[in-house]
Write an enzyme that holds these catalytic residues in place. Structure first.
Site, short mmCIF file in Angstrom:
data_model
loop_
_atom_site.label_atom_id
_atom_site.label_comp_id
_atom_site.label_asym_id
_atom_site.label_seq_id
_atom_site.Cartn_x
_atom_site.Cartn_y
_atom_site.Cartn_z
N HIS A 1 -8.28 1.06 -3.77
CA HIS A 1 -9.40 0.92 -2.84
C HIS A 1 -10.32 1.97 -2.60
O HIS A 1 -9.33 3.16 -1.69
CB HIS A 1 -8.26 -0.22 -1.66
CG HIS A 1 -9.64 -0.07 -0.82
ND1 HIS A 1 -8.39 -0.23 0.92
CD2 HIS A 1 -10.59 -0.51 -0.38
CE1 HIS A 1 -9.54 -0.40 1.57
NE2 HIS A 1 -10.72 -0.38 1.47
N MET B 1 -9.30 7.86 -0.82
CA MET B 1 -10.39 8.39 0.63
C MET B 1 -10.19 9.92 0.97
O MET B 1 -9.80 10.76 -0.18
CB MET B 1 -9.13 8.28 1.96
CG MET B 1 -8.73 7.51 1.95
SD MET B 1 -7.81 7.06 3.94
CE MET B 1 -6.57 5.62 3.59
N SER C 1 0.97 -1.03 0.28
CA SER C 1 -0.03 -0.09 -0.18
C SER C 1 1.62 1.26 0.32
O SER C 1 1.39 1.13 0.84
CB SER C 1 -0.92 0.24 1.29
OG SER C 1 -1.26 1.48 1.10
N HIS D 1 -1.18 -1.20 -4.07
CA HIS D 1 -2.50 -0.94 -3.84
C HIS D 1 -2.88 0.19 -3.45
O HIS D 1 -1.49 1.23 -2.68
CB HIS D 1 -2.54 -1.70 -2.47
CG HIS D 1 -3.82 -1.94 -1.49
ND1 HIS D 1 -5.38 -2.77 -2.12
CD2 HIS D 1 -4.01 -0.85 -0.19
CE1 HIS D 1 -6.12 -1.72 -0.86
NE2 HIS D 1 -5.99 -0.77 -0.40
N MET E 1 -12.12 4.40 -0.52
CA MET E 1 -12.82 4.65 0.73
C MET E 1 -13.64 5.80 0.54
O MET E 1 -13.43 6.57 1.15
CB MET E 1 -12.17 4.75 1.58
CG MET E 1 -11.81 3.29 2.27
SD MET E 1 -9.76 3.28 3.17
CE MET E 1 -9.11 3.06 1.32
N MET F 1 -11.87 -5.99 5.31
CA MET F 1 -10.68 -5.31 5.69
C MET F 1 -9.64 -5.80 7.30
O MET F 1 -11.25 -5.72 8.16
CB MET F 1 -11.82 -3.24 6.40
CG MET F 1 -11.81 -3.63 5.68
SD MET F 1 -9.87 -2.94 4.03
CE MET F 1 -8.83 -2.00 5.71
N GLY G 1 -2.71 -3.85 8.32
CA GLY G 1 -1.98 -4.49 10.00
C GLY G 1 -1.58 -5.90 9.73
O GLY G 1 -0.85 -7.00 10.31
N GLY H 1 -9.54 4.37 7.01
CA GLY H 1 -8.92 5.14 6.62
C GLY H 1 -7.40 5.77 7.52
O GLY H 1 -6.96 6.46 7.17
N PHE H 2 -6.51 4.55 8.24
CA PHE H 2 -4.89 5.32 8.23
C PHE H 2 -4.33 4.08 8.57
O PHE H 2 -4.41 3.03 8.57
CB PHE H 2 -4.76 5.62 9.85
CG PHE H 2 -5.91 6.92 10.07
CD1 PHE H 2 -5.27 8.29 9.79
CD2 PHE H 2 -7.14 6.27 11.06
CE1 PHE H 2 -6.37 9.23 10.18
CE2 PHE H 2 -7.88 8.24 10.68
CZ PHE H 2 -7.30 9.28 9.81
N ASP I 1 -6.31 -6.01 4.41
CA ASP I 1 -5.76 -5.15 4.64
C ASP I 1 -6.14 -4.69 6.02
O ASP I 1 -7.07 -4.10 6.25
CB ASP I 1 -6.81 -4.23 3.38
CG ASP I 1 -6.46 -3.00 3.26
OD1 ASP I 1 -5.11 -2.81 4.03
OD2 ASP I 1 -6.70 -1.91 2.58
N ASP J 1 -5.01 3.74 -2.18
CA ASP J 1 -5.99 3.48 -1.07
C ASP J 1 -6.26 5.74 -1.50
O ASP J 1 -5.56 6.27 -1.16
CB ASP J 1 -5.15 4.35 0.48
CG ASP J 1 -5.13 2.08 1.10
OD1 ASP J 1 -6.20 1.87 0.50
OD2 ASP J 1 -3.99 2.14 0.81
C1 DX5 Z 1 -6.14 1.55 5.66
C2 DX5 Z 1 -5.94 1.37 4.57
C3 DX5 Z 1 -4.69 0.65 4.21
C4 DX5 Z 1 -3.39 1.02 4.45
C5 DX5 Z 1 -2.80 -0.27 5.56
O1 DX5 Z 1 -7.55 1.71 4.99
O2 DX5 Z 1 -7.23 0.76 3.79
O3 DX5 Z 1 -4.41 -0.22 2.67
O4 DX5 Z 1 -2.78 1.37 4.08
O5 DX5 Z 1 -1.89 -0.19 5.56
P1 DX5 Z 1 -0.72 -1.71 7.32
O6 DX5 Z 1 0.08 -1.80 6.27
O7 DX5 Z 1 0.63 -0.27 7.68
O8 DX5 Z 1 -1.85 -1.12 8.10
ZN ZN Z 2 -6.66 -0.17 1.54
#
Ligand code: DX5
Ligand code: ZN
Length: 226
Positions: free
Chosen positions: A70, A41, A14, A37, A72, A141, A181, A146-147, A179, A39
């Site tokens: 992805h 948002m 990501s 990936h 969001m 998820m 952690g 979000g983060f 996706d 993201d």
């Molecule tokens: C979170 C994103 C993820 C994020 C994962 O909302 O969708 O793709 O970047 O980041 P890590 O792998 O650090 O949890």
């Molecule tokens: Zn993501």
């Protein structure tokens, strides 16, 4: 012992964890990935803001590997097709945000991208069971979206397992993505529960050698997927 061919495991770093002002160099560091990936948002669906189609189009033009977008965002029915049109290999929207998820997935495939649907940790997946054939990927998820850098939520694993069992029972070839952690300490349990496609942000871009991190994650996933 390796129980699964590494070729059927996908590792998608990501870029949320990458340096946004050195994106071209960052993308070059992960040329061993299957997809990048991306993201998107909108500060409405999630309390964070990244970028939109103009940036994604530049990433598309620069990336050595195909894009796994992805979304969001609110109202994906309106906005998701544009990401397929700019050439993203895969476009995933949130089930919670879509008015007509099956119609939207069909539209994405018509344009030529893979169609993905994502669910937040608290969203049940049973409503998807009769429509598995409409999607190329289901994203479970493993953190609240979000983060980056949040802790993996192991209580999402029963839902993933349920989905994997149902897909197997129906002979579906849908990819199951996780996706949030995902890293060396958590990827095995997600693979064990049935995931075959893994997003990792901090675990890849935070490593000294991102391509080595990708290889390590791929090996762990292959050893635990069955
Ligand atoms: C979170 C994103 C993820 C994020 C994962 O909302 O969708 O793709 O970047 O980041 P890590 O792998 O650090 O949890
Ligand atoms: Zn993501």
């Amino acid at each position: 012992m390796q129980r699964h061919d590494e070729d059927s495991i996908r590792i998608n770093p990501s870029i949320l964890a990458a340096d946004f002002v050195n994106m071209q160099a960052e993308l070059a560091r992960i040329d061993g990935a299957d997809f990048v990936h991306v993201d998107v948002m909108d500060n409405h669906f999630v309390p964070n803001l990244t970028f939109g189609p103009q940036m994604v189009e530049r990433i598309q033009a620069t990336s050595p590997v195909p894009l796994d977008v992805h979304l969001m965002i609110t109202d994906p029915d309106r906005w998701a097709p544009g990401y397929a049109e700019l050439g993203a290999a895969s476009v995933t929207f949130h089930l919670e945000a879509a008015a007509e998820p099956v119609a939207l997935a069909r539209r994405l495939r018509e344009i030529g991208s893979r169609a993905g649907v994502a669910v937040k940790p608290g969203t049940p997946v049973e409503s998807l069971f009769d429509h598995l054939g409409e999607f190329d990927q289901i994203l479970v998820m493993t953190v609240e979206p979000g983060f980056g850098g949040q802790s993996f939520m192991p209580d999402t694993m029963p839902k993933l397992r349920l989905l994997a069992d149902e897909a197997r029972r129906r002979g579906s070839s849908v990819w199951l993505q996780v996706d949030g952690g995902i890293g060396e300490a958590t990827i095995a349990q997600a693979a064990e529960a049935g995931a075959d496609t893994f997003v990792a942000g901090s675990a890849v871009f935070g490593a000294g050698d991102p391509d080595a991190a990708i290889r390590g994650l791929r090996g762990l996933a292959a050893a635990h997927h069955h």
